[in-house]
Scaffold this motif. Structure first.
Motif, PDB file in Angstrom:
ATOM      1  N   TRP A 150       0.806  -1.223   0.000  1.00  0.00           N
ATOM      2  CA  TRP A 150       0.000   0.000   0.000  1.00  0.00           C
ATOM      3  C   TRP A 150       0.838   1.271   0.000  1.00  0.00           C
ATOM      4  CZ3 TRP A 150      -5.088  -0.325   3.314  1.00  0.00           C
ATOM      5  CH2 TRP A 150      -5.858  -1.420   2.873  1.00  0.00           C
TER       6      TRP A 150
ATOM      7  N   ARG B 258       1.547   2.173  -3.511  1.00  0.00           N
ATOM      8  CA  ARG B 258       0.428   2.316  -4.440  1.00  0.00           C
ATOM      9  C   ARG B 258      -0.585   3.357  -3.979  1.00  0.00           C
ATOM     10  NH1 ARG B 258      -1.625  -3.471  -6.524  1.00  0.00           N
ATOM     11  NH2 ARG B 258      -2.871  -2.011  -7.759  1.00  0.00           N
ATOM     12  N   ARG B 259      -0.828   3.434  -2.677  1.00  0.00           N
ATOM     13  CA  ARG B 259      -1.786   4.397  -2.148  1.00  0.00           C
ATOM     14  C   ARG B 259      -1.350   4.790  -0.733  1.00  0.00           C
ATOM     15  NH1 ARG B 259      -8.173   3.373  -3.116  1.00  0.00           N
ATOM     16  NH2 ARG B 259      -7.353   3.248  -5.246  1.00  0.00           N
TER      17      ARG B 259
ATOM     18  N   GLU C 153      -1.846   7.215   1.299  1.00  0.00           N
ATOM     19  CA  GLU C 153      -2.835   7.686   2.275  1.00  0.00           C
ATOM     20  C   GLU C 153      -3.617   6.516   2.876  1.00  0.00           C
ATOM     21  OE1 GLU C 153      -4.764   7.895  -1.829  1.00  0.00           O
ATOM     22  OE2 GLU C 153      -2.786   8.209  -0.924  1.00  0.00           O
ATOM     23  N   ALA C 154      -3.863   5.474   2.070  1.00  0.00           N
ATOM     24  CA  ALA C 154      -4.523   4.277   2.603  1.00  0.00           C
ATOM     25  C   ALA C 154      -3.596   3.551   3.565  1.00  0.00           C
ATOM     26  CB  ALA C 154      -4.939   3.350   1.458  1.00  0.00           C
ATOM     27  N   ASP C 155      -2.316   3.545   3.244  1.00  0.00           N
ATOM     28  CA  ASP C 155      -1.330   2.924   4.121  1.00  0.00           C
ATOM     29  C   ASP C 155      -1.318   3.618   5.481  1.00  0.00           C
ATOM     30  OD1 ASP C 155       0.930   1.060   4.514  1.00  0.00           O
ATOM     31  OD2 ASP C 155       2.107   2.900   4.638  1.00  0.00           O
TER      32      ASP C 155
ATOM     33  N   TRP D  17      -8.857   1.341   2.477  1.00  0.00           N
ATOM     34  CA  TRP D  17      -8.439   1.497   1.087  1.00  0.00           C
ATOM     35  C   TRP D  17      -9.310   2.517   0.358  1.00  0.00           C
ATOM     36  CZ3 TRP D  17      -4.352   0.226  -1.765  1.00  0.00           C
ATOM     37  CH2 TRP D  17      -4.456   0.225  -3.168  1.00  0.00           C
ATOM     38  N   GLN D  18     -10.618   2.453   0.591  1.00  0.00           N
ATOM     39  CA  GLN D  18     -11.556   3.355  -0.073  1.00  0.00           C
ATOM     40  C   GLN D  18     -12.558   3.882   0.951  1.00  0.00           C
ATOM     41  OE1 GLN D  18     -11.431   4.195  -3.619  1.00  0.00           O
ATOM     42  NE2 GLN D  18     -12.520   5.841  -2.588  1.00  0.00           N
TER      43      GLN D  18
END
Length: 402
Positions: free
Chosen positions: A308, A311-312, A314-316, A351-352
């Motif tokens: 994460w 790739r993302r 902020e989700a991490d 994640w979302q």
């Protein structure tokens, strides 16, 4: 003075079944139920023995394949509660028999909610009643006929103590304020849909990740389909015919003839040689087909959390803030984290997340994934706080970088 030896028998005729059901119907109160299958021996997950116990009626061991129509048992129990240990294992087999509980109590789920360190039936019975159960026949082939007397005793004891266990656990759930949580869990278990079958079940072959190339995958698929057809036809667990590792070894070896396949020492299993013509034909078909499977299939699974940060980010940050907070609250409640909130639900909302972060919006997201109201009430505020902290930390990092 020796204790009297109890002899158990299997009810396998329609007349005896109806007599037993009348006896059960004349009694009242909750009913303890258990199911024995032949996992690892048979292809199907059908019930080969159904054990039922009711106070003032006794224990009954029913043979569903011999009896056939089990509807009288449903009527005999009526609207009363069915008590299970790990209901999720037994409900699918019971539904195949037309047996559908109106409501349940699950001693295994209760033990989890109460924070007990061991939740197996033997451990739960010993903790509540001080009785030690012998569990040596748990992995037996219950399609065996006739069933040995020691197996029948084991099966009967699985239900004979369950109602007493239920009563004590019910009291403790009430005292700890967890009874409503348990009731929500029981209700959810009762209506939970079975997992849909994968579109390409052959991809579950253990060791398939070692196979490279679409042509080799086609061979693995042909092996799996041929084995599955034979297993279904003979009602035998596929791995007992030829284990997964043997099929994968045959794909990797690329034999040039039926003799080479037969001579492959890694190609093991009780049907590896007696069905050699079948396996060779599967290999030939896999090598010849023009319908080559894709190396990878689309999935809605999230990326591994370890990926994460790249790739993302902020989700991490969100998952790193929320996960330990939820774990700490689970420890405070003396509940396993996975029972407080399914880990995948937390990962998905991290994640979302909802566009507008509120307790209500996070709760709605968790509910859409299947979280129960009590889980949402306990975790949504904690997740919101963690997400807000993660966002603030991200802003501070951004300002520092600029």
């Amino acid at each position: 003075m020796k204790e009297p030896v109890i002899s158990y028998r299997v009810i396998d005729t329609a007349d005896d079944f109806e007599t037993a059901c009348r006896t059960l119907a004349e009694a009242s109160g909750p009913v303890a139920v258990d199911v024995e299958r032949a996992s690892g021996f048979r292809y199907s997950a059908r019930a080969y023995l159904v054990q039922v116990f009711r106070r003032d009626a006794g224990a009954f061991l029913f043979d569903p394949p011999a009896i056939g129509d089990m509807s009288s048992l449903q009527r005999a129990i009526g609207d009363d509660e069915w008590v299970f240990h790990a209901a999720s294992q037994d409900l699918p087999s019971l539904r195949e028999l037309g047996l559908v509980p109106p409501r349940i109590f699950d001693t295994e789920l209760s033990a989890r909610l109460l924070g007990w360190p061991k939740v197996g039936l033997g451990a739960v019975v010993e903790r509540t009643l001080g009785i030690v159960l012998k569990k040596e026949h748990s992995a037996a082939d219950w399609s065996t006929r006739p069933l040995p007397q020691s197996w029948l005793e084991y099966a009967a004891l699985d239900v004979e103590h369950l109602l007493d266990v239920r009563d004590l656990m019910l009291e403790e759930l009430h005292e700890t304020g967890k009874l409503e949580w348990a009731e929500e869990e029981f209700a959810a278990e009762l209506v939970r849909e079975p997992k849909p079958l994968p579109a390409e079940p052959w991809r579950k072959l253990n060791g398939l990740n070692k196979i490279r190339g679409r042509r080799n995958l086609a061979v693995a698929r042909a092996f799996w389909l041929s084995r599955d057809a034979l297993a279904r036809e003979s009602d035998t667990a596929p791995g007992r015919l030829v284990p997964d590792r043997a099929l994968i070894a045959a794909v990797a070896a690329q034999p040039r003839s039926k003799g080479e396949l037969s001579g492959l020492k890694e190609f093991t299993g009780r049907q590896s040689r007696t069905q050699i013509d079948r396996w060779w034909q599967a290999f030939v078909d896999g090598r010849a087909t023009e319908d080559l499977p894709a190396e990878r299939i689309p999935t809605d699974a999230l990326p591994p959390v370890r990926a994460w940060s790249g790739r993302r980010p902020e989700a991490d940050e969100r998952i790193k803030a929320a996960k330990p907070a939820v774990e700490a609250h689970a420890e405070f409640l003396s509940i396993p984290t996975e029972n407080l909130l399914t880990p995948d639900h937390l990962r998905r909302v991290a994640w979302q997340p909802p566009a507008a972060l509120t307790t209500e919006s996070i709760g709605a997201a968790l509910a859409s994934y299947g979280a129960r109201p009590w889980q949402i009430a306990q975790t949504a505020p904690i997740i919101l706080s963690a997400f807000v902290q993660a966002a603030q930390a991200g802003d501070e990092h951004g300002e520092a970088a600029s």
